[in-house]
Design an enzyme around this catalytic site. Structure first.
Site, mmCIF file in Angstrom:
data_model
loop_
_atom_site.group_PDB
_atom_site.id
_atom_site.type_symbol
_atom_site.label_atom_id
_atom_site.label_comp_id
_atom_site.label_asym_id
_atom_site.label_seq_id
_atom_site.Cartn_x
_atom_site.Cartn_y
_atom_site.Cartn_z
ATOM 1 N N LYS A 180 -46.322 61.996 -6.875
ATOM 2 C CA LYS A 180 -47.295 63.158 -6.954
ATOM 3 C C LYS A 180 -47.314 63.009 -4.835
ATOM 4 O O LYS A 180 -47.944 61.668 -4.940
ATOM 5 C CB LYS A 180 -48.664 63.095 -7.255
ATOM 6 C CG LYS A 180 -49.542 64.238 -7.005
ATOM 7 C CD LYS A 180 -50.654 64.101 -7.022
ATOM 8 C CE LYS A 180 -51.402 63.023 -5.793
ATOM 9 N NZ LYS A 180 -50.880 64.430 -4.695
ATOM 10 N N CYS A 288 -52.180 53.051 7.994
ATOM 11 C CA CYS A 288 -52.765 51.184 7.739
ATOM 12 C C CYS A 288 -53.408 50.128 8.082
ATOM 13 O O CYS A 288 -54.515 49.570 8.076
ATOM 14 C CB CYS A 288 -52.909 51.840 6.470
ATOM 15 S SG CYS A 288 -51.738 51.210 5.192
ATOM 16 N N GLU A 386 -62.123 52.691 9.374
ATOM 17 C CA GLU A 386 -60.955 53.197 10.019
ATOM 18 C C GLU A 386 -61.293 54.368 10.180
ATOM 19 O O GLU A 386 -61.004 55.513 9.403
ATOM 20 C CB GLU A 386 -59.776 52.513 8.351
ATOM 21 C CG GLU A 386 -59.003 53.300 8.079
ATOM 22 C CD GLU A 386 -57.629 52.893 7.828
ATOM 23 O OE1 GLU A 386 -57.043 52.516 7.658
ATOM 24 O OE2 GLU A 386 -58.419 53.407 6.061
#
Length: 483
Positions: A180, A288, A386
């Site tokens: 996905k 990330c 973040e």
């Protein structure tokens, strides 16, 4: 410019009409124009994809039963087909998420074929079944078997590179996969499906169904899925972990980060500026593991702040398809709003040394200038959360022990770097940093070594032989003692 439009989904080795008529329209972050569309996957499409993957895996003569060398031959062809489409893949990714084209050529065009070949070699080199002489007189046959049907859910920031962190080891192990992709980056996923079809992957071994969070949640809890591999936000990872815990379903989670770059007092940042850029501001700040907390010694603080400020201020901002561009747009207006919200907070928590605005020479597109804040405390919001944009916080420290304490004072533990003219000294500091990965004077995801995080950065590992382990289960057959 003509748009790139697909009308069917890749399920069961065929291009099939979707269950519903809804589409995902892809908007360029550079021009804000629609550049393509694909069908929006529905629960019915997930059902069909999982059923195809299940059938492919359960087939007694199917992919999971093939000798690793046979699978490797097909994966080699898959790698070749990806390479043939490499330039187009890189361009599509850049057009969708703003990744500079020179980086897309490395991450999105070059990395996936490399991983397919690497995991084919790893799978061919392991002992699939071994005999162990028992202590009680019998013999145990211990085998490594594919885990089954894998739900692979990937983000938009490095869509092909991250997809193949999952696809390459899963396919090499003999699993079948339902992928996905994120809504923002679907055109590259459909090009990848074309490569899979051309390579001759058996029907159902790889299926692609794009959609949003709700569709991802449906796939995660689908009864036909045996394993989940997810890369994305920590919040989404927690929800997936809860579902998989309830279902007793194995899961690998690669989540967020707020990594620290420890600049030691003998470091030559100016002499390592390209590597430092790669560890801190790469891909417009949308990775990330990026080191968005920079820890600088008080004895050299002003100098290091000036060096980092100069780096950020000199980066070329513009069209990601231009090879000279270092900083492209953020992926969406929503992401830009998020980053600008953190910049506004940073102006209250630290001293802005460069950036902090939208570039004046960009009249359209979701651009944000590379931004640096100095005099920031590690407890500031911009130091704790973040941001996922080109924003750095430079935090002062007094001595090496304090630097390590600050680096470890985070909810995350994914990446990090240590910068020093003494590699041994830097490596010793790196050993004390609580993080899944740490680089010395650079940062790179090396295919042969495990990558992943601790704490809120996730669980499990990708890359290296450990990345193959994640898609295998052990089975033991106890043979009786010889008569």
């Amino acid at each position: 410019m003509p748009t790139i439009d697909y009308r069917q989904l890749y399920i069961g080795g065929q291009w099939r009409d979707p269950a519903q008529s809804a589409t995902i329209d892809v908007q360029s972050p550079t021009t804000e124009e629609i550049i393509g569309s694909v069908p929006r996957g529905s629960q019915g499409d997930v059902d069909a994809a999982v059923a195809a993957a299940r059938q492919a895996f359960d087939d007694p003569a199917g992919w999971s039963s093939w000798h690793p060398k046979e699978r490797g031959d097909v994966l080699e062809q898959f790698a070749a087909e990806l390479e043939a489409r490499g330039a187009e893949t890189a361009a599509r990714v850049s057009m969708q998420n703003g990744m500079p084209i020179w980086l897309a050529q490395q991450f999105e065009a070059g990395f996936p074929p490399l991983l397919l070949r690497y995991y084919s070699d790893v799978m061919n080199g392991i002992q699939v079944e071994e005999e162990r002489q028992g202590m009680l007189g019998g013999v145990s046959l211990v085998s490594r078997q594919p885990v089954g049907v894998v739900a692979a859910i990937v983000p938009w920031n490095v869509p092909q590179g991250i997809s193949f962190l999952k696809l390459a080891p899963a396919l090499a192990a003999g699993c079948s996969v339902v992928l996905k992709p994120a809504e923002e980056t679907v055109l590259d996923a459909f090009l990848m499906a074309e490569a899979a079809a051309a390579a001759g992957l058996p029907p159902g071994v790889l299926n692609v169904v794009p959609g949003g969070r709700d569709l991802g949640a449906y796939l995660v809890e689908h009864p036909g899925v045996d394993k989940v591999s997810f890369t994305g936000s920590t919040a989404a990872g927690r929800a997936i972990a809860e579902t998989c815990g309830r279902l007793l379903r194995p899961v690998t989670l690669e989540l967020g980060g707020k990594s620290a770059a420890i600049v030691l007092d003998d470091a030559d940042i100016a002499g390592s500026i390209e590597s430092f850029f790669g560890a801190t501001l790469l891909n417009n700040g949308q990775i990330c593991w990026l080191n968005t907390r920079v820890l600088a010694p008080r004895s050299r603080y002003a100098e290091i702040v000036d060096t980092i400020t100069g780096l950020a201020g000199a980066l070329t901002i513009g069209d990601p398809l231009d090879p000279e561009t270092k900083i492209g747009p953020l992926v969406s207006s929503r992401q830009r709003d998020r980053v600008e919200g953190y910049i506004a907070k940073g102006k209250q928590e630290g001293r802005l040394t460069t950036g902090g605005s939208r570039p004046a020479n960009q009249s359209r597109g979701w651009f944000v200038e590379p931004t640096v804040f100095a005099d920031v405390d590690n407890n500031a919001v911009i130091s704790r959360e973040e941001i996922f944009g080109p924003v750095l916080s430079v935090i002062p420290y007094t001595d090496e022990n304090e630097a390590i304490t600050i680096a470890n004072d985070s909810a995350y533990g994914l990446g990090g770097t240590v910068w020093s003219s003494d590699t041994d000294r830097a490596a010793n500091v790196a050993r004390r940093v609580r993080s899944g990965t740490v680089g010395v004077n650079h940062y790179v995801n090396e295919p042969v070594a495990p990558f992943g995080g601790i704490k809120d950065s996730g669980m499990g590992r990708e890359l290296g032989p450990e990345g193959l382990d994640a898609f295998q289960v052990y089975k033991t057959i106890y043979l009786p003692p010889a008569q």
